[in-house]
Design an enzyme around this catalytic site. Structure first.
Site, short mmCIF file in Angstrom:
data_model
loop_
_atom_site.label_atom_id
_atom_site.label_comp_id
_atom_site.label_asym_id
_atom_site.label_seq_id
_atom_site.Cartn_x
_atom_site.Cartn_y
_atom_site.Cartn_z
N HIS A 12 20.28 41.44 35.88
CA HIS A 12 19.94 40.31 36.75
C HIS A 12 20.78 39.05 36.46
O HIS A 12 20.32 37.94 36.71
CB HIS A 12 18.45 39.99 36.62
CG HIS A 12 17.99 39.53 35.26
ND1 HIS A 12 16.77 39.88 34.73
CD2 HIS A 12 18.57 38.73 34.33
CE1 HIS A 12 16.63 39.33 33.54
NE2 HIS A 12 17.70 38.62 33.28
N HIS A 59 13.45 32.32 32.68
CA HIS A 59 14.49 31.66 31.88
C HIS A 59 14.33 30.15 31.86
O HIS A 59 15.29 29.42 31.63
CB HIS A 59 15.87 32.02 32.42
CG HIS A 59 16.20 33.47 32.37
ND1 HIS A 59 15.69 34.38 33.27
CD2 HIS A 59 17.00 34.18 31.52
CE1 HIS A 59 16.15 35.59 32.98
NE2 HIS A 59 16.94 35.49 31.93
N HIS A 192 23.82 42.57 25.80
CA HIS A 192 24.67 41.39 25.98
C HIS A 192 24.20 40.27 25.07
O HIS A 192 23.03 40.18 24.72
CB HIS A 192 24.70 40.92 27.44
CG HIS A 192 23.40 40.46 28.03
ND1 HIS A 192 22.29 41.26 28.14
CD2 HIS A 192 23.04 39.27 28.57
CE1 HIS A 192 21.30 40.59 28.72
NE2 HIS A 192 21.73 39.36 28.98
N GLU A 240 16.08 42.07 26.56
CA GLU A 240 15.51 42.23 27.91
C GLU A 240 15.23 43.69 28.27
O GLU A 240 14.53 43.95 29.25
CB GLU A 240 16.44 41.60 28.94
CG GLU A 240 16.49 40.09 28.88
CD GLU A 240 17.54 39.49 29.81
OE1 GLU A 240 17.51 38.27 30.00
OE2 GLU A 240 18.39 40.24 30.34
#
Length: 280
Positions: A12, A59, A192, A240
């Site tokens: 995303h 976030h 990541h 995530e």
């Protein structure tokens, strides 16, 4: 009763929104990523879900570091996207399925999950961009139930706890008296890290093993790792993958591995995409 007909897991990153806004889907850098969604859209057109339960992480648009619930569920009539500062356009609002949201909340509380219930809720790119990838016209033929998991601020929930959350969501949907067809959409990851000494870190081997595990004989494989171990393996933001675990757990013991795509890099992120359906 309602029925979960399938689950999609996908990345995303905000850069996706910029690529969509600028029409770069066929640019060489982006084409392998965007083309991966064509089979998913075909499946959606054939199966036509009524509701999407979106399992994602906020976030800072709806929750900030001063108030970060471990698990939260939306129970709003409408969910609005707003400017997050990434330079990406906001998307049209989403219609909530309030009765199913409250049923989900009540069921999870009965199973001893302590939730934050949100009767007003902003949804950020982790929610909106995957929805736009599934329905590019942004006309949303489905209602939604947002389920938010904290992966931003320590302490984050364990992988085992997120798996149990997914199982409980699956039971809650199965006990709902309606006849809706439900899609579960889990967003985030894969490996990541966006900052620090390991900025740009990607672990392809771990990502592929994780994806294999979700459709194999040991879908709970990743629950053996602590949060710190998952960060070590996948990078700070790679945690995530907890949303992927919760999503997979909604489907039951066995699944059909309908489609997969894996592409690196997209904005320093290993981009994963899976479509799984329950196996009878």
């Amino acid at each position: 009763m309602a029925k979960i007909i399938g689950a999609v897991t996908t990345s995303h990153v905000p850069a996706i929104g910029g690529a969509i806004a600028k029409g770069r889907q066929q640019d060489p850098y982006w084409k392998p990523f965007f083309d991966g969604f064509n089979p998913i859209r075909q499946w959606l057109g054939d199966n036509k879900p009524d509701v999407v339960v979106v399992i994602y992480n906020d976030h800072g648009l709806n929750f900030f570091l001063d108030k970060m619930p471990t698990f939260s569920v939306g129970a709003a009539p409408t969910y609005v996207n707003a400017d997050e500062g990434w330079g990406i356009p906001s998307l049209p609002p989403f219609t909530g399925h309030q009765p199913l949201s409250w049923h989900l909340i009540e069921s999870l509380v009965e199973e001893e999950f302590d939730l934050t219930t949100c009767q007003e809720m902003l949804v950020d790119h982790a929610f909106t961009l995957p929805m736009a990838l599934l329905w590019p016209d942004q006309k949303w033929p489905v209602t939604v139930v947002p389920v938010c998991i904290n992966t931003v601020q320590a302490p984050v929930p364990s992988a085992k706890r997120c798996w149990k959350l997914g199982e409980a969501i699956g039971r809650a949907v199965a006990s709902w008296a309606g006849d809706e067809k439900v899609l579960v959409l889990g967003t985030g990851g894969l490996s990541h890290q966006l900052d620090g000494e390991r900025a740009g870190f990607i672990n392809k081997d771990f990502d592929l093993k994780f994806m294999d595990s979700l459709v194999g004989d040991d879908p709970q494989w990743a629950t053996q790792f602590s949060g710190h171990e998952l960060v070590e393996q996948t990078g700070t933001q790679g945690i995530e993958l907890l949303m992927w675990l919760a999503t997979r757990a909604t489907l039951g013991e066995k699944v059909n591995d309908v489609f997969r795509n894996y592409h690196i890099p997209i904005s320093n992120t290993a981009s994963g995409l899976m479509l799984m359906t329950p196996k009878a």
